[in-house]
Design a protein around this motif. Structure first.
Motif, PDB file in Angstrom:
ATOM      1  N   ASN A   1       1.981  39.916 -14.625  1.00  0.00           N
ATOM      2  CA  ASN A   1       1.945  38.603 -13.967  1.00  0.00           C
ATOM      3  C   ASN A   1       3.283  38.164 -13.387  1.00  0.00           C
TER       4      ASN A   1
ATOM      5  N   ASN B   1      -6.830  38.052 -11.699  1.00  0.00           N
ATOM      6  CA  ASN B   1      -6.767  36.603 -11.867  1.00  0.00           C
ATOM      7  C   ASN B   1      -7.087  35.882 -10.555  1.00  0.00           C
ATOM      8  N   SER B   2      -8.034  36.439  -9.817  1.00  0.00           N
ATOM      9  CA  SER B   2      -8.365  35.910  -8.486  1.00  0.00           C
ATOM     10  C   SER B   2      -8.957  34.503  -8.534  1.00  0.00           C
ATOM     11  N   ASP B   3      -9.367  34.070  -9.722  1.00  0.00           N
ATOM     12  CA  ASP B   3      -9.908  32.719  -9.860  1.00  0.00           C
ATOM     13  C   ASP B   3      -8.806  31.675 -10.017  1.00  0.00           C
ATOM     14  N   LYS B   4      -7.556  32.135 -10.148  1.00  0.00           N
ATOM     15  CA  LYS B   4      -6.432  31.227 -10.346  1.00  0.00           C
ATOM     16  C   LYS B   4      -5.634  31.084  -9.046  1.00  0.00           C
ATOM     17  N   PRO B   5      -4.892  29.987  -8.889  1.00  0.00           N
ATOM     18  CA  PRO B   5      -4.085  29.812  -7.673  1.00  0.00           C
ATOM     19  C   PRO B   5      -2.929  30.798  -7.630  1.00  0.00           C
TER      20      PRO B   5
ATOM     21  N   GLN C   1       0.532  32.396 -12.825  1.00  0.00           N
ATOM     22  CA  GLN C   1      -0.685  32.774 -13.554  1.00  0.00           C
ATOM     23  C   GLN C   1      -1.356  33.988 -12.923  1.00  0.00           C
ATOM     24  N   ARG C   2      -0.985  34.253 -11.685  1.00  0.00           N
ATOM     25  CA  ARG C   2      -1.595  35.364 -10.960  1.00  0.00           C
ATOM     26  C   ARG C   2      -0.594  36.513 -10.838  1.00  0.00           C
TER      27      ARG C   2
ATOM     28  N   GLU D   1       6.473  27.342 -13.154  1.00  0.00           N
ATOM     29  CA  GLU D   1       5.103  26.884 -13.404  1.00  0.00           C
ATOM     30  C   GLU D   1       4.555  26.022 -12.268  1.00  0.00           C
TER      31      GLU D   1
END
Length: 244
Positions: free
Chosen positions: A81, A133-137, A141-142, A224
């Protein structure tokens, strides 16, 4: 974040990053690379099974693929990540009559060439993280690459001269950051340069106004908050954007 890699993690800012991530429980796997681990880093690894120490001399470019393979065995399909290209060297204040070619070459190798080539070697793992992690922006996190730069790499703010090896290497790293941000946009990997402030470390010296803890807390608070619109930026630890 599931996984973070920090280069130059045996002391100073790198060790501070490891300490912060452990205390804040911010990552499932922390990979700390260094030439020779300090006693404190070894103790942290003994106390935390999620901290993995990897031997790495960033001047040994041929070893990067092996390091990537070692990380891949741990993270699997989750990928990597966050890559913190933190390892660096500097030279004392040097005016033009005193600058040496070997200083320039060492600074460029460690501060510019190594981060570029390590990012290249870890690109498959960064892409895996971005995809899984394609569901995250877009962001930490990605998949995120942070190149630890310096305000001394800012051409616009250079009003003192000197520091040829360090200034040139960090300005070149900033140029690499911008290119990476463009090249990796399609892969949803964010890339930014970051100035940690003038910090009390072996490199920064005892006269520096910032302590390690303050700098590190600011760095990760800024990380973050990073979003897609921040890719390719040059930021200070507190989130202030710096001029190239």
């Amino acid at each position: 974040m599931k996984s973070v890699l920090i280069t130059g993690a045996n002391r100073g800012l790198g060790l501070g990053m490891v300490n912060y991530l452990i205390k804040q429980n911010k990552a499932q796997n922390i990979f700390a690379t260094c030439r020779k681990p300090s006693e404190e880093l070894n103790q942290l690894a003994q106390q935390n099974k999620h901290l993995h120490i990897l031997q790495l001399d960033v001047k040994n470019l041929e070893s990067f693929n092996d390091v990537s393979s070692q990380i891949g065995k741990v993270v699997g399909s989750d990928g990597l990540n966050l890559l913190m290209n933190n390892a660096g060297v500097t030279t004392k204040f040097t005016k033009l009559p005193l600058v040496k070619a070997e200083q320039l070459l060492e600074n460029l190798t460690v501060n510019t060439v190594a981060p570029i080539m390590l990012t290249k070697s870890l690109l498959p793992l960064l892409k895996q993280a971005a995809e899984s992690n394609s569901d995250k922006p877009v962001g930490a996190q990605r998949a995120l690459v942070v190149n630890m730069s310096s305000v001394l790499g800012s051409i616009a703010q250079n009003d003192q001269g000197g520091f040829y090896p360090y200034r040139c290497s960090k300005a070149a790293l900033n140029a690499a950051t911008k290119s990476m941000s463009i090249d990796l946009k399609k892969d949803n990997i964010l890339v930014a340069s970051m100035h940690p402030g003038w910090v009390k470390t072996d490199m920064g010296g005892k006269n520096a106004p910032l302590d390690v803890e303050t700098s590190i807390a600011g760095i990760f608070a800024t990380i973050e908050k990073l979003g897609e619109e921040d890719s390719g930026k040059f930021l200070q630890y507190d989130g202030t954007e710096l001029p190239w």
